[in-house]
Design a protein around this motif. Structure first.
Motif, PDB file in Angstrom:
ATOM      1  N   PHE A 254       0.851  -1.200   0.000  1.00 14.81           N
ATOM      2  CA  PHE A 254       0.000   0.000   0.000  1.00 14.81           C
ATOM      3  C   PHE A 254       0.887   1.250   0.000  1.00 14.81           C
ATOM      4  N   CYS A 255       1.946   1.242   0.837  1.00 10.43           N
ATOM      5  CA  CYS A 255       2.857   2.395   0.907  1.00 10.43           C
ATOM      6  C   CYS A 255       3.661   2.525  -0.385  1.00 10.43           C
ATOM      7  N   ALA A 256       4.100   1.373  -0.930  1.00  4.45           N
ATOM      8  CA  ALA A 256       4.883   1.427  -2.179  1.00  4.45           C
ATOM      9  C   ALA A 256       4.031   2.047  -3.284  1.00  4.45           C
ATOM     10  N   ILE A 257       2.764   1.642  -3.339  1.00  8.40           N
ATOM     11  CA  ILE A 257       1.868   2.211  -4.353  1.00  8.40           C
ATOM     12  C   ILE A 257       1.631   3.692  -4.052  1.00  8.40           C
ATOM     13  N   GLY A 258       1.554   4.043  -2.757  1.00  9.50           N
ATOM     14  CA  GLY A 258       1.429   5.446  -2.362  1.00  9.50           C
ATOM     15  C   GLY A 258       2.605   6.257  -2.903  1.00  9.50           C
ATOM     16  N   GLY A 259       3.803   5.667  -2.820  1.00 12.16           N
ATOM     17  CA  GLY A 259       5.007   6.336  -3.342  1.00 12.16           C
ATOM     18  C   GLY A 259       4.908   6.549  -4.847  1.00 12.16           C
ATOM     19  N   LEU A 260       4.410   5.517  -5.551  1.00 11.32           N
ATOM     20  CA  LEU A 260       4.226   5.633  -7.006  1.00 11.32           C
ATOM     21  C   LEU A 260       3.195   6.718  -7.302  1.00 11.32           C
ATOM     22  N   GLY A 261       2.160   6.769  -6.422  1.00 17.05           N
ATOM     23  CA  GLY A 261       1.118   7.780  -6.593  1.00 17.05           C
ATOM     24  C   GLY A 261       1.701   9.183  -6.483  1.00 17.05           C
ATOM     25  N   LEU A 262       2.642   9.336  -5.568  1.00 12.68           N
ATOM     26  CA  LEU A 262       3.297  10.647  -5.397  1.00 12.68           C
ATOM     27  C   LEU A 262       4.022  11.031  -6.681  1.00 12.68           C
ATOM     28  N   ALA A 263       4.715  10.066  -7.275  1.00 12.75           N
ATOM     29  CA  ALA A 263       5.429  10.329  -8.545  1.00 12.75           C
ATOM     30  C   ALA A 263       4.422  10.708  -9.626  1.00 12.75           C
ATOM     31  N   ASN A 294      -3.655   5.451  -7.503  1.00 12.33           N
ATOM     32  CA  ASN A 294      -3.500   4.588  -6.305  1.00 12.33           C
ATOM     33  C   ASN A 294      -4.646   3.607  -6.186  1.00 12.33           C
ATOM     34  N   TYR A 295      -5.852   4.144  -6.425  1.00 15.18           N
ATOM     35  CA  TYR A 295      -7.037   3.301  -6.261  1.00 15.18           C
ATOM     36  C   TYR A 295      -7.005   2.118  -7.220  1.00 15.18           C
ATOM     37  N   ILE A 296      -6.705   2.393  -8.486  1.00 11.33           N
ATOM     38  CA  ILE A 296      -6.712   1.312  -9.495  1.00 11.33           C
ATOM     39  C   ILE A 296      -5.632   0.270  -9.174  1.00 11.33           C
ATOM     40  N   LEU A 297      -4.415   0.735  -8.810  1.00 11.97           N
ATOM     41  CA  LEU A 297      -3.338  -0.226  -8.502  1.00 11.97           C
ATOM     42  C   LEU A 297      -3.670  -1.047  -7.256  1.00 11.97           C
ATOM     43  N   ASN A 298      -4.200  -0.390  -6.224  1.00 15.23           N
ATOM     44  CA  ASN A 298      -4.532  -1.135  -5.002  1.00 15.23           C
ATOM     45  C   ASN A 298      -5.661  -2.125  -5.268  1.00 15.23           C
ATOM     46  N   ASN A 299      -6.626  -1.735  -6.075  1.00 16.66           N
ATOM     47  CA  ASN A 299      -7.736  -2.633  -6.383  1.00 16.66           C
ATOM     48  C   ASN A 299      -7.255  -3.838  -7.189  1.00 16.66           C
ATOM     49  N   ARG A 312     -19.615  -1.326  -7.868  1.00 15.24           N
ATOM     50  CA  ARG A 312     -18.830  -1.315  -6.631  1.00 15.24           C
ATOM     51  C   ARG A 312     -17.491  -0.612  -6.859  1.00 15.24           C
ATOM     52  N   PHE A 313     -16.925  -0.742  -8.057  1.00 13.34           N
ATOM     53  CA  PHE A 313     -15.656  -0.085  -8.381  1.00 13.34           C
ATOM     54  C   PHE A 313     -15.821   1.430  -8.279  1.00 13.34           C
ATOM     55  N   ALA A 314     -16.922   1.937  -8.856  1.00 13.02           N
ATOM     56  CA  ALA A 314     -17.159   3.396  -8.845  1.00 13.02           C
ATOM     57  C   ALA A 314     -17.400   3.885  -7.419  1.00 13.02           C
ATOM     58  N   VAL A 315     -18.262   3.164  -6.677  1.00 12.16           N
ATOM     59  CA  VAL A 315     -18.548   3.562  -5.283  1.00 12.16           C
ATOM     60  C   VAL A 315     -17.259   3.493  -4.471  1.00 12.16           C
ATOM     61  N   GLY A 316     -16.491   2.444  -4.709  1.00  9.13           N
ATOM     62  CA  GLY A 316     -15.234   2.272  -3.991  1.00  9.13           C
ATOM     63  C   GLY A 316     -14.300   3.456  -4.205  1.00  9.13           C
ATOM     64  N   THR A 365      -8.808  -0.532   4.128  1.00  8.60           N
ATOM     65  CA  THR A 365      -8.931  -1.988   4.267  1.00  8.60           C
ATOM     66  C   THR A 365     -10.291  -2.353   4.824  1.00  8.60           C
ATOM     67  N   HIS A 366     -10.809  -1.530   5.743  1.00 11.67           N
ATOM     68  CA  HIS A 366     -12.074  -1.900   6.394  1.00 11.67           C
ATOM     69  C   HIS A 366     -13.303  -1.339   5.705  1.00 11.67           C
ATOM     70  N   PHE A 367     -13.139  -0.248   4.950  1.00 10.91           N
ATOM     71  CA  PHE A 367     -14.338   0.356   4.360  1.00 10.91           C
ATOM     72  C   PHE A 367     -14.419   0.183   2.856  1.00 10.91           C
ATOM     73  N   VAL A 368     -13.284   0.241   2.170  1.00 12.57           N
ATOM     74  CA  VAL A 368     -13.328   0.135   0.697  1.00 12.57           C
ATOM     75  C   VAL A 368     -13.253  -1.328   0.276  1.00 12.57           C
ATOM     76  N   TRP A 369     -12.235  -2.077   0.799  1.00  6.43           N
ATOM     77  CA  TRP A 369     -12.037  -3.466   0.336  1.00  6.43           C
ATOM     78  C   TRP A 369     -12.381  -4.459   1.443  1.00  6.43           C
ATOM     79  N   ARG A 370     -13.529  -4.193   2.137  1.00  9.27           N
ATOM     80  CA  ARG A 370     -13.880  -5.147   3.218  1.00  9.27           C
ATOM     81  C   ARG A 370     -14.354  -6.449   2.568  1.00  9.27           C
ATOM     82  N   PRO A 371     -14.096  -7.608   3.222  1.00  6.80           N
ATOM     83  CA  PRO A 371     -14.526  -8.893   2.650  1.00  6.80           C
ATOM     84  C   PRO A 371     -16.032  -8.870   2.426  1.00  6.80           C
ATOM     85  N   ARG A 372     -16.452  -9.364   1.239  1.00  7.24           N
ATOM     86  CA  ARG A 372     -17.888  -9.296   0.904  1.00  7.24           C
ATOM     87  C   ARG A 372     -18.440 -10.698   0.724  1.00  7.24           C
ATOM     88  N   ARG A 373     -19.781 -10.770   0.864  1.00  6.01           N
ATOM     89  CA  ARG A 373     -20.419 -12.065   0.574  1.00  6.01           C
ATOM     90  C   ARG A 373     -20.341 -12.283  -0.935  1.00  6.01           C
TER      91      ARG A 373
END
Ligand code: GDD
Ligand code: MN
Length: 386
Positions: A254-263, A294-299, A312-316, A365-373
């Motif tokens: 997540f942090c590595a992708i954050g770094g890429l996001g900064l670039a 960041n969002y696309i890479l993390n997803n 769900r992608f758009a809401v996320g 982790t808890h709100f965007v990519w929480r485990p779903r049914r």
């Protein structure tokens, strides 16, 4: 016996070897693998446990059909969970025999080596027998050069970083005492593909090992599930082992992708200002692009097992952007506080960035990519094989 107790017929002898096959979309390999094992294990009582991650191609149904025909096979169907390593662990824990072999479902591993592996476990105090491509009688077969190089590099890393001695720590083919896995169960990372390396590096005591050579074969049917995320999960496993589980590997990514996001932010900012856009507007555009990046890479990578699609992608994305905006606020207030207390702007900057990374990671982790049914799937129609 207490009156009314259920009477079970003659106890059926337990299998001498339980064989675990992780499977995802392997319907066309279920029968060929079972028949090949039956041929190789004529004088042995065995059971074959397929661990299927809710394959859409009907793998679980094919195993059930085969079991109805009397084959010693069964299927653990996992819904909402994915991953080779964790599938193998669940299969081993469900094994009836204390001696368990792990084999891929696509017939690339040589089932005729199973009797030798079993005999080693039955007649010596070896804990684990590795099917190796790098000892006498072993080979990489027709595997394409690219995969061979990748595997050798991964092996080199495993030897150097994880300090394991076996010649083929990347092997997915091995036999082990179930108790060896059970004793390490809470320390296993269960990430990605490398369950053997996970077991070797999680055991509380040095394991007694043996190796049996085998030649890696062409896949019988279907396609490999190995992709870039599996390679990243290998890095996850190493991070987890090297930090003894102190740092969640996902946070590192997540942090590595954050770094890429900064670039990405800086590139877009530079481009926009170059086009004569005012700084404030350019900063706004760059922030939105960096958040989308960041969002696309993390997803795609970090949260692959909870990947969002469609609406769900758009809401996320909206929730993620809201989370990051809050994170930015937390960043600024912590940086401000640190600057006032410590008076050093580099330290203030780092404190702020750390605050927002931890905040963003925790909340995302808890709100965007929480485990779903998992969503209900249309019925699978099984076509009777000829
Ligand atoms: N349940 C489950 N869930 N099974 C999976 C998953 C998953 O997410 N991903 C893969 N599998 C199953 C496949 O269906 C197959 O039976 C087995 O795991 C291996 O997957 P492949 O995709 O065929 O892997 P590979 O051939 O590229 O690499 C294999 O061989 C290498 C050499 O031994 C793997 O075993 C590697 O770990 C190994 O290094
Ligand atoms: Mn394979």
């Amino acid at each position: 016996m207490a009156s009314g107790a259920a009477r079970f017929e003659t106890p059926r002898p337990a299998p001498e070897l339980s064989i675990v096959a992780p499977a995802y979309n392997e319907r066309d390999n279920v029968r060929p693998l079972t028949q090949a094992i039956a041929r190789a294990m004529e004088d042995v009582r065995w059971e074959l446990i397929f661990v299927d991650d809710d394959s859409p191609d009907g793998t679980a149904q094919e195993v059930a059909a085969l079991a109805r025909e009397g084959a010693p096979v069964r299927c653990i169907r996992r819904v909402g969970r994915r991953g080779l390593a964790s599938a193998v662990v669940e299969g081993v824990l469900a094994a009836e025999s204390e001696l368990v072999a792990v084999i891929d479902a696509d017939l690339q591993h040589d089932e005729t080596r199973l009797p030798v592996m079993l005999e080693l476990l039955q007649t010596t105090d070896v804990d684990l027998v590795v099917g190796s491509r790098h000892v006498a009688g072993g080979g990489m077969g027709e595997w394409d050069i690219g995969r061979q190089r990748m595997s050798r590099f991964a092996t080199w890393i495993a030897h150097r970083l994880a300090g394991v001695a076996v010649s083929d720590p990347m092997s997915g083919f091995f036999a082990v005492r179930r108790s060896v896995v059970e004793v390490s169960i809470y320390d296993l990372s269960q990430q990605g593909y490398k369950i053997l390396l996970d077991i070797l590096t999680s055991s509380p005591r040095p394991l007694k090992l043996a190796e049996v050579g085998y030649v890696f074969r062409e896949r019988n049917a279907g396609t490999s599930k190995l992709d870039v995320v599996v390679l990243i999960e290998y890095a996850f496993l190493l991070i987890d082992k090297l930090t003894r589980g102190l740092i969640p590997p996902r946070f590192v990514l997540f942090c590595a992708i954050g770094g890429l996001g900064l670039a990405c932010h800086l590139v877009v900012l530079d481009l926009a200002i170059g086009q004569g856009v005012s700084f404030l507007r350019a900063q706004g555009i760059a922030t939105l692009c960096a958040m989308g990046f960041n969002y696309i890479l993390n997803n795609t990578i970090t949260y692959r097992s909870a990947r969002l699609k469609g609406l769900r992608f758009a809401v996320g994305y909206l929730v993620f952007s809201a989370v990051c905006s809050l994170g930015a606020l937390a960043n600024i207030s912590v940086a401000n506080l640190t600057l006032r207390e410590v008076g050093s702007w580099p330290l203030a900057g780092i404190a702020g960035a750390l605050m927002s990374s931890v905040f963003n990671f925790g909340v995302a982790t808890h709100f965007v990519w929480r485990p779903r049914r998992p969503r209900r799937r249309a019925n699978v129609v099984l076509r009777a094989s000829a």
